[in-house]
Design an enzyme around this catalytic site. Sequence first.
Site, PDB file in Angstrom:
ATOM      1  CB  SER A  11       2.523  -6.739   5.945  1.00 46.23           C
ATOM      2  OG  SER A  11       3.001  -5.967   4.871  1.00 46.23           O
ATOM      3  CB  SER A 139      15.531 -15.971  -6.283  1.00 50.57           C
ATOM      4  OG  SER A 139      15.174 -16.031  -7.651  1.00 50.57           O
ATOM      5  CE1 TYR A 152      15.096 -10.633  -6.127  1.00 48.30           C
ATOM      6  CE2 TYR A 152      15.435 -12.352  -7.764  1.00 48.30           C
ATOM      7  CZ  TYR A 152      14.770 -11.881  -6.642  1.00 48.30           C
ATOM      8  OH  TYR A 152      13.809 -12.643  -6.034  1.00 48.30           O
ATOM      9  CB  ALA A 154      24.883 -10.538  -7.354  1.00 53.84           C
ATOM     10  CB  ILE A 185       6.000 -17.008  -6.235  1.00 55.64           C
ATOM     11  CG1 ILE A 185       7.029 -18.132  -6.024  1.00 55.64           C
ATOM     12  CG2 ILE A 185       4.858 -17.102  -5.226  1.00 55.64           C
ATOM     13  CD1 ILE A 185       6.527 -19.540  -6.103  1.00 55.64           C
TER      14      ILE A 185
HETATM   15  P1  NAP Z   1       6.558  -8.692  -2.702  1.00 53.72           P
HETATM   16  O1  NAP Z   1       5.147  -9.107  -2.829  1.00 53.72           O
HETATM   17  O2  NAP Z   1       7.086  -7.585  -3.531  1.00 53.72           O
HETATM   18  O3  NAP Z   1       6.880  -8.434  -1.157  1.00 53.72           O
HETATM   19  C1  NAP Z   1       8.142  -7.979  -0.752  1.00 53.72           C
HETATM   20  C2  NAP Z   1       8.160  -7.900   0.761  1.00 53.72           C
HETATM   21  O4  NAP Z   1       9.460  -7.467   1.173  1.00 53.72           O
HETATM   22  C3  NAP Z   1       7.143  -6.893   1.301  1.00 53.72           C
HETATM   23  O5  NAP Z   1       6.498  -7.440   2.430  1.00 53.72           O
HETATM   24  C4  NAP Z   1       8.019  -5.709   1.716  1.00 53.72           C
HETATM   25  O6  NAP Z   1       7.526  -5.013   2.859  1.00 53.72           O
HETATM   26  C5  NAP Z   1       9.297  -6.438   2.114  1.00 53.72           C
HETATM   27  N1  NAP Z   1      10.442  -5.517   2.114  1.00 53.72           N
HETATM   28  C6  NAP Z   1      11.063  -4.947   1.046  1.00 53.72           C
HETATM   29  N2  NAP Z   1      12.046  -4.145   1.470  1.00 53.72           N
HETATM   30  C7  NAP Z   1      12.043  -4.198   2.830  1.00 53.72           C
HETATM   31  C8  NAP Z   1      12.841  -3.587   3.846  1.00 53.72           C
HETATM   32  N3  NAP Z   1      13.845  -2.753   3.553  1.00 53.72           N
HETATM   33  N4  NAP Z   1      12.547  -3.883   5.145  1.00 53.72           N
HETATM   34  C9  NAP Z   1      11.540  -4.715   5.461  1.00 53.72           C
HETATM   35  N5  NAP Z   1      10.754  -5.331   4.535  1.00 53.72           N
HETATM   36  C10 NAP Z   1      11.015  -5.073   3.239  1.00 53.72           C
HETATM   37  O7  NAP Z   1       7.520  -9.919  -3.058  1.00 53.72           O
HETATM   38  P2  NAP Z   1       7.345 -11.484  -2.814  1.00 53.72           P
HETATM   39  O8  NAP Z   1       7.141 -12.109  -4.144  1.00 53.72           O
HETATM   40  O9  NAP Z   1       6.400 -11.775  -1.719  1.00 53.72           O
HETATM   41  O10 NAP Z   1       8.845 -11.821  -2.373  1.00 53.72           O
HETATM   42  C11 NAP Z   1       9.184 -12.308  -1.082  1.00 53.72           C
HETATM   43  C12 NAP Z   1      10.583 -12.907  -1.171  1.00 53.72           C
HETATM   44  O11 NAP Z   1      10.570 -13.986  -2.123  1.00 53.72           O
HETATM   45  C13 NAP Z   1      11.627 -11.917  -1.688  1.00 53.72           C
HETATM   46  O12 NAP Z   1      12.839 -12.095  -1.002  1.00 53.72           O
HETATM   47  C14 NAP Z   1      11.795 -12.303  -3.146  1.00 53.72           C
HETATM   48  O13 NAP Z   1      13.048 -11.941  -3.665  1.00 53.72           O
HETATM   49  C15 NAP Z   1      11.603 -13.798  -3.069  1.00 53.72           C
HETATM   50  N6  NAP Z   1      11.228 -14.413  -4.347  1.00 53.72           N
HETATM   51  C16 NAP Z   1      10.066 -14.082  -4.983  1.00 53.72           C
HETATM   52  C17 NAP Z   1       9.758 -14.678  -6.191  1.00 53.72           C
HETATM   53  C18 NAP Z   1       8.499 -14.349  -6.957  1.00 53.72           C
HETATM   54  O14 NAP Z   1       8.372 -14.804  -8.121  1.00 53.72           O
HETATM   55  N7  NAP Z   1       7.540 -13.637  -6.409  1.00 53.72           N
HETATM   56  C19 NAP Z   1      10.631 -15.610  -6.751  1.00 53.72           C
HETATM   57  C20 NAP Z   1      11.808 -15.921  -6.079  1.00 53.72           C
HETATM   58  C21 NAP Z   1      12.089 -15.324  -4.872  1.00 53.72           C
HETATM   59  P3  NAP Z   1       6.858  -3.528   2.773  1.00 53.72           P
HETATM   60  O15 NAP Z   1       5.836  -3.573   1.677  1.00 53.72           O
HETATM   61  O16 NAP Z   1       6.270  -3.358   4.131  1.00 53.72           O
HETATM   62  O17 NAP Z   1       7.977  -2.552   2.515  1.00 53.72           O
END
Ligand code: NAP
Length: 244
Positions: A11, A139, A152, A154, A185
């Site tokens: 979302s 990641s 993270y 790990a 990102i």
């Molecule tokens: P974000 O904006 O913080 O969004 C995190 C998402 O994870 C939210 O939709 C949240 O949903 C969901 N989430 C967290 N805990 C949850 C749970 N227990 N059950 C269901 N949903 C859960 O982060 P993002 O940047 O979009 O990250 C998305 C993915 O990309 C993650 O796995 C992150 O580690 C990876 N990633 C991000 C980056 C970056 O730089 N942004 C880099 C490398 C990898 P709710 O809000 O509904 O709880």
Amino acid sequence: MKKIAIVTGGSRGIGKQISIDLAKNNYKVLVNYNKSKSKAEKLKKNLTEKGFDIEIFKADVSKESDVKKLFEYCKECYGSIDLLVNNAGISHEGLITDLSAEEWDSIMNTNLRSVFLCSKEALKIMISNHSGKIINISSMWGVTGGSYEVAYSASKAGIIGFTKGLAKEVGPSGINVNAIAPGVIMTDMMNSFSEEEINDLKEETPLMKVGSAEDISSLVLFLGSEKSNFITGQVIGANGGFVI
Ligand code: NAP
């Protein structure tokens, strides 16, 4: 015929963009959320008004009972599943010596246990269909290790091992399993970084920029499509050259 996808944590952030792009590219999308109910409802309204097929479902994907309900709802709404995007995740910065065991468990359960739980449920359907694709969002820190982000790193390295093992196990069943390892990102996950820190990260990146959610969703579209049918067990970096 439309394909059916589940996006965990769909979302907001990267997951939201993935959900939108899948819906626009002939997928019925079940968007999972946990805390962001109003964002999920708004996304459903916006996409439904545009004629796209989208459902939302609240589940904490670190919990087995919630995950089972998520997949039951998917069967109820759409009858099957073609693509699972394990995107949900949390980050944590700080010294490992300051990390509590509870915080460690929370990171591992949200980022890694969820991938196991959701993949297991999806595979029950995919194996009998003899087709399906699983894409796990890891990641670059899972590849290289990140200082102050040891837990993270790990959890994200665990996703890579899971992806490779599972690709070997379910390849004979016609299922592709790949991971994406994003670099920096710009989403809420980066909110704790100052402008100066973001600028430093840009300077460390050969392409001199940070990435957008679209940079990841375009890869998901490719890995979800038949254009990637011969690709499995791979970790695709999308990081502007930060990791080469
Ligand atoms: P974000 O904006 O913080 O969004 C995190 C998402 O994870 C939210 O939709 C949240 O949903 C969901 N989430 C967290 N805990 C949850 C749970 N227990 N059950 C269901 N949903 C859960 O982060 P993002 O940047 O979009 O990250 C998305 C993915 O990309 C993650 O796995 C992150 O580690 C990876 N990633 C991000 C980056 C970056 O730089 N942004 C880099 C490398 C990898 P709710 O809000 O509904 O709880």
